[in-house]
Design an enzyme around this catalytic site. Structure first.
Site, PDB file in Angstrom:
ATOM      1  N   ARG A 147       0.778  -1.097   0.308  1.00 34.83           N
ATOM      2  CA  ARG A 147      -0.157  -0.079  -0.002  1.00 34.83           C
ATOM      3  C   ARG A 147       1.021   1.314  -0.106  1.00 34.83           C
ATOM      4  O   ARG A 147       1.969   1.275   0.693  1.00 34.83           O
ATOM      5  CB  ARG A 147      -0.894  -0.111   1.478  1.00 34.83           C
ATOM      6  CG  ARG A 147      -1.803   1.140   1.410  1.00 34.83           C
ATOM      7  CD  ARG A 147      -2.616   1.165   2.740  1.00 34.83           C
ATOM      8  NE  ARG A 147      -1.932   2.061   3.845  1.00 34.83           N
ATOM      9  CZ  ARG A 147      -2.562   2.375   4.803  1.00 34.83           C
ATOM     10  NH1 ARG A 147      -3.786   1.882   5.251  1.00 34.83           N
ATOM     11  NH2 ARG A 147      -2.079   3.221   5.742  1.00 34.83           N
ATOM     12  N   TYR A 159      -2.750  11.208   6.518  1.00 33.55           N
ATOM     13  CA  TYR A 159      -3.284   9.947   6.901  1.00 33.55           C
ATOM     14  C   TYR A 159      -2.296   8.993   6.182  1.00 33.55           C
ATOM     15  O   TYR A 159      -2.017   9.013   5.166  1.00 33.55           O
ATOM     16  CB  TYR A 159      -4.590   9.603   6.549  1.00 33.55           C
ATOM     17  CG  TYR A 159      -4.519   8.059   6.579  1.00 33.55           C
ATOM     18  CD1 TYR A 159      -5.050   7.478   7.759  1.00 33.55           C
ATOM     19  CD2 TYR A 159      -4.729   7.129   5.525  1.00 33.55           C
ATOM     20  CE1 TYR A 159      -4.917   6.045   7.765  1.00 33.55           C
ATOM     21  CE2 TYR A 159      -4.718   5.859   5.530  1.00 33.55           C
ATOM     22  CZ  TYR A 159      -5.050   5.430   6.807  1.00 33.55           C
ATOM     23  OH  TYR A 159      -5.045   3.979   6.936  1.00 33.55           O
ATOM     24  N   ASP A 210      -5.192   3.806   0.173  1.00 31.45           N
ATOM     25  CA  ASP A 210      -6.343   3.771   1.304  1.00 31.45           C
ATOM     26  C   ASP A 210      -6.735   5.324   1.330  1.00 31.45           C
ATOM     27  O   ASP A 210      -5.758   6.331   1.334  1.00 31.45           O
ATOM     28  CB  ASP A 210      -5.840   3.529   2.608  1.00 31.45           C
ATOM     29  CG  ASP A 210      -6.943   3.569   3.629  1.00 31.45           C
ATOM     30  OD1 ASP A 210      -7.910   4.052   3.168  1.00 31.45           O
ATOM     31  OD2 ASP A 210      -6.820   3.327   4.733  1.00 31.45           O
ATOM     32  N   HIS A 212      -9.274   6.542   3.038  1.00 32.94           N
ATOM     33  CA  HIS A 212      -9.772   6.760   4.493  1.00 32.94           C
ATOM     34  C   HIS A 212     -10.767   7.693   4.453  1.00 32.94           C
ATOM     35  O   HIS A 212     -10.812   8.816   5.116  1.00 32.94           O
ATOM     36  CB  HIS A 212      -8.607   7.305   5.043  1.00 32.94           C
ATOM     37  CG  HIS A 212      -8.427   6.731   6.403  1.00 32.94           C
ATOM     38  ND1 HIS A 212      -8.643   7.397   7.423  1.00 32.94           N
ATOM     39  CD2 HIS A 212      -8.054   5.656   6.943  1.00 32.94           C
ATOM     40  CE1 HIS A 212      -8.349   6.542   8.666  1.00 32.94           C
ATOM     41  NE2 HIS A 212      -8.072   5.222   8.173  1.00 32.94           N
ATOM     42  N   GLU A 236      -9.104   1.963  -1.475  1.00 28.93           N
ATOM     43  CA  GLU A 236      -9.723   1.600  -0.217  1.00 28.93           C
ATOM     44  C   GLU A 236     -10.461   2.815   0.292  1.00 28.93           C
ATOM     45  O   GLU A 236     -10.058   4.009   0.202  1.00 28.93           O
ATOM     46  CB  GLU A 236      -8.775   1.211   0.742  1.00 28.93           C
ATOM     47  CG  GLU A 236      -9.219   0.834   2.152  1.00 28.93           C
ATOM     48  CD  GLU A 236      -8.222   0.539   2.973  1.00 28.93           C
ATOM     49  OE1 GLU A 236      -7.154   0.018   2.788  1.00 28.93           O
ATOM     50  OE2 GLU A 236      -8.284   0.760   4.366  1.00 28.93           O
ATOM     51  N   GLU A 262     -13.623  -1.773   6.713  1.00 29.16           N
ATOM     52  CA  GLU A 262     -12.984  -2.081   7.994  1.00 29.16           C
ATOM     53  C   GLU A 262     -13.729  -1.180   9.209  1.00 29.16           C
ATOM     54  O   GLU A 262     -13.574  -1.858  10.585  1.00 29.16           O
ATOM     55  CB  GLU A 262     -11.600  -1.408   8.034  1.00 29.16           C
ATOM     56  CG  GLU A 262     -11.337   0.211   7.826  1.00 29.16           C
ATOM     57  CD  GLU A 262     -10.024   0.973   7.599  1.00 29.16           C
ATOM     58  OE1 GLU A 262      -9.227   0.358   6.763  1.00 29.16           O
ATOM     59  OE2 GLU A 262      -9.816   1.782   8.603  1.00 29.16           O
ATOM     60  N   ARG A 283     -13.516  -5.371   3.498  1.00 27.00           N
ATOM     61  CA  ARG A 283     -12.287  -5.162   4.701  1.00 27.00           C
ATOM     62  C   ARG A 283     -12.745  -5.600   5.833  1.00 27.00           C
ATOM     63  O   ARG A 283     -11.903  -5.458   6.883  1.00 27.00           O
ATOM     64  CB  ARG A 283     -11.756  -3.915   4.369  1.00 27.00           C
ATOM     65  CG  ARG A 283     -11.095  -3.888   3.141  1.00 27.00           C
ATOM     66  CD  ARG A 283     -10.149  -2.714   3.323  1.00 27.00           C
ATOM     67  NE  ARG A 283      -9.499  -2.243   4.358  1.00 27.00           N
ATOM     68  CZ  ARG A 283      -8.568  -2.614   4.689  1.00 27.00           C
ATOM     69  NH1 ARG A 283      -8.102  -3.508   4.608  1.00 27.00           N
ATOM     70  NH2 ARG A 283      -7.924  -2.013   6.073  1.00 27.00           N
ATOM     71  N   GLU A 339      -4.355  -7.508   5.064  1.00 28.75           N
ATOM     72  CA  GLU A 339      -3.404  -6.353   5.315  1.00 28.75           C
ATOM     73  C   GLU A 339      -2.530  -6.947   6.533  1.00 28.75           C
ATOM     74  O   GLU A 339      -2.789  -7.652   7.405  1.00 28.75           O
ATOM     75  CB  GLU A 339      -4.440  -5.340   5.960  1.00 28.75           C
ATOM     76  CG  GLU A 339      -3.558  -4.022   6.200  1.00 28.75           C
ATOM     77  CD  GLU A 339      -4.407  -2.842   6.864  1.00 28.75           C
ATOM     78  OE1 GLU A 339      -5.537  -2.876   7.323  1.00 28.75           O
ATOM     79  OE2 GLU A 339      -3.717  -1.812   7.124  1.00 28.75           O
ATOM     80  N   TRP A 402     -11.413  11.700   9.142  1.00 30.34           N
ATOM     81  CA  TRP A 402     -10.087  11.727   9.350  1.00 30.34           C
ATOM     82  C   TRP A 402      -9.488  10.232   8.497  1.00 30.34           C
ATOM     83  O   TRP A 402      -9.914   9.264   8.248  1.00 30.34           O
ATOM     84  CB  TRP A 402      -9.620  11.340  10.732  1.00 30.34           C
ATOM     85  CG  TRP A 402      -8.013  11.122  10.660  1.00 30.34           C
ATOM     86  CD1 TRP A 402      -6.945  11.867  10.613  1.00 30.34           C
ATOM     87  CD2 TRP A 402      -7.498   9.580  11.022  1.00 30.34           C
ATOM     88  NE1 TRP A 402      -5.744  11.116  10.461  1.00 30.34           N
ATOM     89  CE2 TRP A 402      -6.027   9.687  10.730  1.00 30.34           C
ATOM     90  CE3 TRP A 402      -8.183   8.456  11.196  1.00 30.34           C
ATOM     91  CZ2 TRP A 402      -5.054   8.843  10.945  1.00 30.34           C
ATOM     92  CZ3 TRP A 402      -7.010   7.506  11.655  1.00 30.34           C
ATOM     93  CH2 TRP A 402      -5.653   7.542  11.609  1.00 30.34           C
TER      94      TRP A 402
HETATM   95  C1  GCO Z   1      -6.122   0.698   7.556  1.00 34.55           C
HETATM   96  C2  GCO Z   1      -6.803   1.596   8.403  1.00 34.55           C
HETATM   97  C3  GCO Z   1      -6.140   2.122   9.669  1.00 34.55           C
HETATM   98  C4  GCO Z   1      -6.956   2.538  10.706  1.00 34.55           C
HETATM   99  C5  GCO Z   1      -6.855   2.325  11.842  1.00 34.55           C
HETATM  100  C6  GCO Z   1      -8.122   2.962  12.806  1.00 34.55           C
HETATM  101  O1  GCO Z   1      -6.361   0.537   6.543  1.00 34.55           O
HETATM  102  O2  GCO Z   1      -5.034  -0.003   8.213  1.00 34.55           O
HETATM  103  O3  GCO Z   1      -7.504   2.688   7.625  1.00 34.55           O
HETATM  104  O4  GCO Z   1      -5.039   3.003   9.341  1.00 34.55           O
HETATM  105  O5  GCO Z   1      -7.090   4.053  10.413  1.00 34.55           O
HETATM  106  O6  GCO Z   1      -7.039   0.672  11.973  1.00 34.55           O
HETATM  107  O7  GCO Z   1      -8.265   2.035  14.275  1.00 34.55           O
HETATM  108 MG    MG Z   2      -8.113   1.743   5.921  1.00 35.81          MG
END
Ligand code: GCO
Ligand code: MG
Length: 402
Positions: A147, A159, A210, A212, A236, A262, A283, A339, A402
């Site tokens: 990634r 991020y 990602d 995010h 992602e 996630e 995810r 991951e 975030w």
């Molecule tokens: C990822 C996630 C993490 C999250 C974190 C939040 O893809 O691994 O986005 O970076 O931000 O796990 O608790």
């Molecule tokens: Mg993520």
């Protein structure tokens, strides 16, 4: 196989973890991860104050019934705290079952469907050049998928950019830190990063990214289109996924594969995404989506619609969750990728485990159950310290995802 004891262990070896340990009258014990980043103590209390009293005395082998008992029996359904607590119990019971028959868990989940679990590492840096150098290091270590995240020019903190070289740790001690965000600058810089990566390292490595949850559907559609020439494995979390139908718009515009989930905690969070084939990878993982029992149901639904798994595996999921994810990933037919954000040395010592990495693949190992343990005496030396994920603001101060 009566459950005689269950306790919650909270520790902070490098970061905070909540672990459930369930013991049976035969003296067998199983572990379940109950870590919910930044909300750890709520799950600890939910387990201690509400679930454990009802768990003692139950037959550890009745895994499905226990799951339904805590899900339907709560009256209040779903939500990350509830589902993480149920997941911890479920995982611990699967661990006990494996130990009771002296088999690694994947053998109870249908056996191995592949030789290893393809995983992706995390290359990041303040600049594209730093990120590309980190990608080079991952390739040397044998990773087949990486990634890429990079700082956005003009923004002090982005991020995915870690503090150290090896580890990306998204939670910070104390109260939530604040980061800044600018969508236009990001949309300009992200495709450039992938262009440079392909120019430097070619096409044999899978590249992931990602977002995010930071874009709107039309912005994500544009990013997906701009990334198409670089053939990503996935993009992602392009948008916040509460509005599942929002993904229709992204899908209409781009063939860049999409991964999401996630933060999901039940099958209902991804039902429409899967059934309308709006995503390519789901995810959700063992710890936040109701344990192995519930995740298998999500995977079965996904299999019907050509959606593959891509479980979350950040460092805020403990090695107990990672072990469970690997047994799941080795066995489930529609596995996609796992991951793998490597834990710190302190974490690795507190949670000795049988899983291992080789040539881009992880394997859960052959120990009975999950093959992950917890050194309680060592864990006690790392007490919990409050830590939070950052919050994000646009340049004018507006709060953003975030
Ligand atoms: C990822 C996630 C993490 C999250 C974190 C939040 O893809 O691994 O986005 O970076 O931000 O796990 O608790
Ligand atoms: Mg993520």
């Amino acid at each position: 196989m009566k459950i005689t004891d269950a306790k919650v262990i909270v520790c902070g070896p490098g970061r905070n973890f909540v672990t459930l340990k369930v013991t049976t009258e035969e003296g067998l014990y199983g572990l379940g991860d109950a870590t919910l980043n930044g909300r750890e103590l709520s799950v600890a209390s939910y387990l201690k104050d509400h679930l454990i009293p009802c768990l003692i005395g139950r037959d550890a082998r009745n895994i499905e019934d226990t799951w339904q008992y805590f899900y339907k029996g709560a009256y209040w359904r779903r939500g990350p705290v509830t589902m993480t607590a149920i997941a911890a119990i479920d995982t611990a019971l699967w661990d006990i079952l494996g130990k009771s028959v002296n088999r690694p868990l994947y053998q109870l989940l249908g056996g191995a469907s592949r030789e290893g679990v393809l995983c992706y590492g995390h290359a990041s840096g303040e600049t594209a050049e730093e990120t590309l150098a980190a990608l080079g290091d991952y390739l040397k270590q044998g990773y087949k998928a990486v990634r890429l995240q990079s700082g956005v020019p003009g923004l002090p903190k982005t991020y995915g950019v870690g503090r150290g070289k090896d580890h990306y740790e998204p939670a910070e001690k104390g109260l939530p830190p604040e980061a800044t965000w600018n969508t236009e600058a990001y949309l300009r810089s992200a495709p450039e990063l992938f262009k440079k990566a392909r120019e430097k390292y070619g096409w044999d490595v899978h590249l992931l990214h990602d977002v995010h949850h930071r874009l709107t559907p039309i912005e994500a559609a544009r990013l997906g289109k701009d990334l198409e020439p670089y053939r990503l494995f996935w993009m992602e979390d392009p948008v916040p996924a509460e509005l599942q139908e929002g993904f229709r718009l992204i899908r209409r515009h781009t063939t860049t594969p999409i991964a999401v989930g996630e933060v999901f905690n039940t099958i209902f969070d991804c039902q429409q995404l899967i059934q309308e084939q709006l995503i390519d990878y789901i995810r959700s993982t063992v710890v936040h989506a109701g344990g192995i029992t519930h995740l298998r149901k999500i995977a079965s639904l996904a299999e019907m619609y050509h959606v593959r798994t891509g479980c979350h595996g950040a460092t805020d999921l403990s090695p107990v969750a990672m072990g469970a994810a690997l047994h799941f990933g080795l066995s489930v037919h529609n596995f996609g990728i796992q991951e793998y954000m490597r834990h710190s040395k302190e974490t690795e010592k507190v949670f000795p485990h049988a899983y291992s990495f080789k040539d881009g693949y992880l394997h859960p190992g052959e120990k009975p159950g999950l093959g992950v343990d917890l050194d309680e005496a060592l864990a006690a030396k790392y007490p919990y310290e409050r830590a939070y994920l950052p919050v994000n603001r646009k340049l004018d101060g507006t709060l953003h995802s975030w």
